[in-house]
Write a protein that holds these residues in place. Structure first.
Motif, short mmCIF file in Angstrom:
data_model
loop_
_atom_site.label_atom_id
_atom_site.label_comp_id
_atom_site.label_asym_id
_atom_site.label_seq_id
_atom_site.Cartn_x
_atom_site.Cartn_y
_atom_site.Cartn_z
N ARG A 1 76.04 32.48 -51.10
CA ARG A 1 76.92 32.80 -50.05
C ARG A 1 76.52 32.38 -48.79
O ARG A 1 75.47 32.53 -48.04
N LYS B 1 84.19 41.06 -40.37
CA LYS B 1 84.95 41.16 -41.39
C LYS B 1 86.22 40.65 -40.48
O LYS B 1 86.92 39.67 -41.10
N LYS B 2 86.51 41.08 -39.53
CA LYS B 2 87.82 40.41 -38.76
C LYS B 2 87.59 40.35 -37.28
O LYS B 2 88.17 39.25 -36.94
N ASP B 3 87.17 41.22 -36.44
CA ASP B 3 87.31 40.97 -34.95
C ASP B 3 86.20 39.84 -34.54
O ASP B 3 84.96 40.32 -34.54
N TYR C 1 90.86 39.21 -49.87
CA TYR C 1 91.33 40.31 -50.27
C TYR C 1 92.86 40.12 -51.00
O TYR C 1 93.47 39.81 -50.59
N TYR D 1 91.58 50.28 -38.36
CA TYR D 1 91.41 49.23 -37.26
C TYR D 1 92.54 49.66 -36.17
O TYR D 1 92.69 49.29 -35.23
N VAL E 1 85.47 47.98 -49.76
CA VAL E 1 85.33 46.91 -50.00
C VAL E 1 84.03 46.04 -49.39
O VAL E 1 83.57 45.19 -49.79
N GLU E 2 83.55 46.86 -48.35
CA GLU E 2 82.27 46.41 -47.76
C GLU E 2 81.21 46.94 -48.52
O GLU E 2 79.85 46.42 -47.83
N PHE F 1 77.35 32.64 -45.73
CA PHE F 1 76.95 33.45 -44.89
C PHE F 1 75.37 33.98 -44.61
O PHE F 1 74.76 34.19 -43.74
N THR G 1 87.86 48.26 -34.35
CA THR G 1 87.20 47.69 -35.54
C THR G 1 85.88 48.25 -35.80
O THR G 1 85.30 48.23 -37.04
N TRP H 1 95.76 42.87 -45.33
CA TRP H 1 94.63 42.32 -45.78
C TRP H 1 94.86 40.98 -46.65
O TRP H 1 94.06 40.01 -46.19
N PRO I 1 83.73 36.81 -51.21
CA PRO I 1 83.18 35.58 -51.01
C PRO I 1 81.76 35.67 -50.00
O PRO I 1 81.13 34.84 -50.09
N ARG I 2 81.51 36.72 -49.34
CA ARG I 2 80.46 36.77 -48.59
C ARG I 2 79.50 37.85 -49.16
O ARG I 2 78.33 37.98 -48.64
N VAL J 1 94.00 41.76 -33.98
CA VAL J 1 93.20 41.48 -35.23
C VAL J 1 93.74 41.71 -36.64
O VAL J 1 93.43 40.66 -37.33
N ASN K 1 87.02 53.22 -41.62
CA ASN K 1 87.82 51.86 -41.19
C ASN K 1 89.22 52.28 -40.99
O ASN K 1 89.72 52.67 -41.68
N ALA L 1 95.71 38.52 -43.88
CA ALA L 1 94.77 38.07 -43.11
C ALA L 1 93.73 37.30 -43.58
O ALA L 1 93.08 36.28 -43.00
#
Lengths: 264, 234
Positions: free
Chosen positions: B144, B200-202, A210, A30, A86-87, B146, A34, A202, A223-224, A134, A28, A205
């Motif tokens: 969640r 996550k972001k894009d 984060y 960016y 974190v993923e 998602f 991404t 982050w 959260p996800r 991004v 990762n 963002a």
């Protein structure tokens, strides 16, 4: 694969090292893009020499120093650290570098210094991913001064006995193994000691996802997704994630009395 | 009054019970269409297995396979929803003798079933990823959004897959079958939302998916209004 012959130091993990090919192709970063394959594919555009690092803020010896000079100030050490993203995946990374504390002490922080802010290179010519917004470029990270002075906080310039590849954050990156990977900022050009807590990329963002501290914590879900487990790269089943990524014994004391659910 | 209903119903299913000259006799010239779509649609599974075997899925193959099957499910579901809009647009252009292209409607069922297959595979890989720990899965589904969105989309597709045969159309009656299959609009929307939340972001790729879905919905609504009006006035 995964064998290191030198005797293990007090901060090393004895777990199997992530193969170099995987550690350098699944990243990762960016600034390059991404997708996790973007950094390895595009890292050739990053020019790591000449490279200077500006050290400023609340220090008695502010200066801009060439990376080779900076590196020569300290004996380089090996550190085999776990790295937890974190993923929900993790690797075991044998870094080469020096303790961050050594660099900070050398710069002589003033009494006002409470935090350390790190800034990565901002150059869309070298970092094609920066042509898209991004994230707010440049990438900024930060540590509390006591975190930064902890012997585990490490500045890496090499990986598995080789010069740090571009996709892993050449020529100079942070490695704070008890925090999620995004804290370990890559391709650093500036280190600033500050009085106030830096605003980190982050946490700007997605502040609800984060936090500034971002300590690895299986009890605080993203959260996800849950953070209770992780996949070690190279393994098919998941393993349990440990508090502070397994470094609780060394670093838990830094957060005594803090509500880690609130300060995630 | 029965005429406009019949008109709309053609939009929603290629009238499997009805034998119109366009659906029965032109079946022969394009007879290869359904087998080709089925084989082509199943091909990615072979590629996936091959990539897994050769290590081409990268450092995190489970996650990659999860992502690829999810993307395939959404893409195929969107394609299946394109049949009617494509017919409406091509009809407006006066193509195929003014009737528009009807061939996409003939592969719609295959596309829908393939989409369901990939969504199910996506779910199986997710279960594998969680080590088949049902407590973790249940927590994900409940807590969640998602995961809730993706799981709901999959559940909504189950009755559609089960009633995809001409026999089901007969048994349920065309009107009820059609109403049931309108669940696909909710399923595809939830699928796109699941994709959006999973990133996550894009957000560009999920945004493209959402835009395509929105355009297809809009074309359908516009086309339906036009059809009604023209039938009433004519």
């Amino acid at each position: 694969q995964g064998q290191v012959r030198r005797p293990l130091g007090p901060y090393d993990t004895s777990e199997a090292v992530t193969p170099y090919a995987q550690a350098t192709s699944y990243n990762n970063f960016y600034e390059f893009g991404t997708d996790k394959s973007d950094p390895a594919r595009l890292a050739g555009s990053l020019k790591v020499r000449p490279w200077t690092v500006k050290i400023d803020g609340e220090v008695r010896k502010p200066q801009t120093v060439d990376i080779d000079t900076l590196q020569s100030w300290f004996p380089l050490e090996d550190r085999i650290y776990r790295m937890r993203c974190v993923e929900g995946w993790s690797m075991v990374m044998p870094w080469l570098g020096f303790p961050l504390a050594a660099l900070i002490r050398r710069m002589e922080p003033t009494g006002k210094a409470k935090y350390v802010q790190f800034t990565a290179l901002n150059d869309p010519k070298q970092f094609p991913g920066q042509r898209s917004r991004v994230l707010d470029w440049p990438y900024v990270e930060g540590l509390r001064l006591d975190e930064a002075l902890h012997p585990l906080a490490f500045m890496a310039v090499g990986l598995q006995g080789r010069v740090l590849p571009g996709q892993n954050g050449a020529p100079l990156r942070l490695a704070v193994p008890w925090k999620y990977g995004f804290k370990s900022i890559k391709s650093i050009v500036r280190i600033t000691l500050t009085e106030k807590q830096p605003k980190t990329t982050w946490s700007i963002a997605a502040p609800d996802e984060y936090g500034f501290f971002a300590n690895v914590n299986p009890a605080v879900p993203h959260p996800r997704w849950s953070q209770a487990t992780e996949r070690r790269i190279g393994e098919l089943s998941r393993r349990k994630t440990l508090p502070f990524n397994g470094y609780a014994e060394q670093v838990a004391g830094l957060y005594k009395g803090m509500d880690l659910k609130k300060f995630y | 009054m029965s005429k406009p209903v019949r008109q709309t119903s053609v939009d929603l299913a290629p009238a499997p019970a009805r034998r119109s000259p366009s659906s029965s006799r032109t079946a022969k010239p394009l007879g290869w269409l359904v087998p080709a779509v089925t084989v082509g649609g199943l091909l990615p599974i072979g590629v996936l297995v091959w990539d897994a075997y050769t290590g081409a899925l990268g450092a995190n193959p489970v996650q990659r396979a999860e992502l690829q099957t999810g993307l395939l499910a959404l893409a195929l579901l969107i394609l299946s929803l394109a049949a009617t809009p494509v017919r409406l647009v091509t009809a407006r252009l006066g193509w195929a003798g003014g009737r528009g292209w009807t061939w996409p409607a003939r592969i719609r069922k295959s596309l829908g079933l393939l989409a369901f297959g990939y969504a199910f595979l996506h779910f199986l890989i997710y279960l594998f990823d969680q080590g088949f720990t049902l407590s973790t899965v249940a927590e994900d589904v409940i807590k969640r959004p998602f995961v809730t969105a993706g799981f709901t989309a999959l559940l909504l597709m189950v009755p559609l897959a089960l009633t995809s045969t001409p026999r089901s159309v007969k048994r349920l009656g065309f009107a009820r079958w059609t109403r049931l299959h309108q669940l696909v609009y909710l399923a595809v929307s939830l699928g796109a939302l699941h994709y959006w939340w999973g990133v996550k972001k894009d957000h560009t790729p999920p945004l493209i998916a959402a835009l395509v879905i929105a355009v297809l919905f809009a074309l359908r609504l516009l086309g339906r209004k036009k059809t009604r009006r023209s039938v009433v006035s004519g």
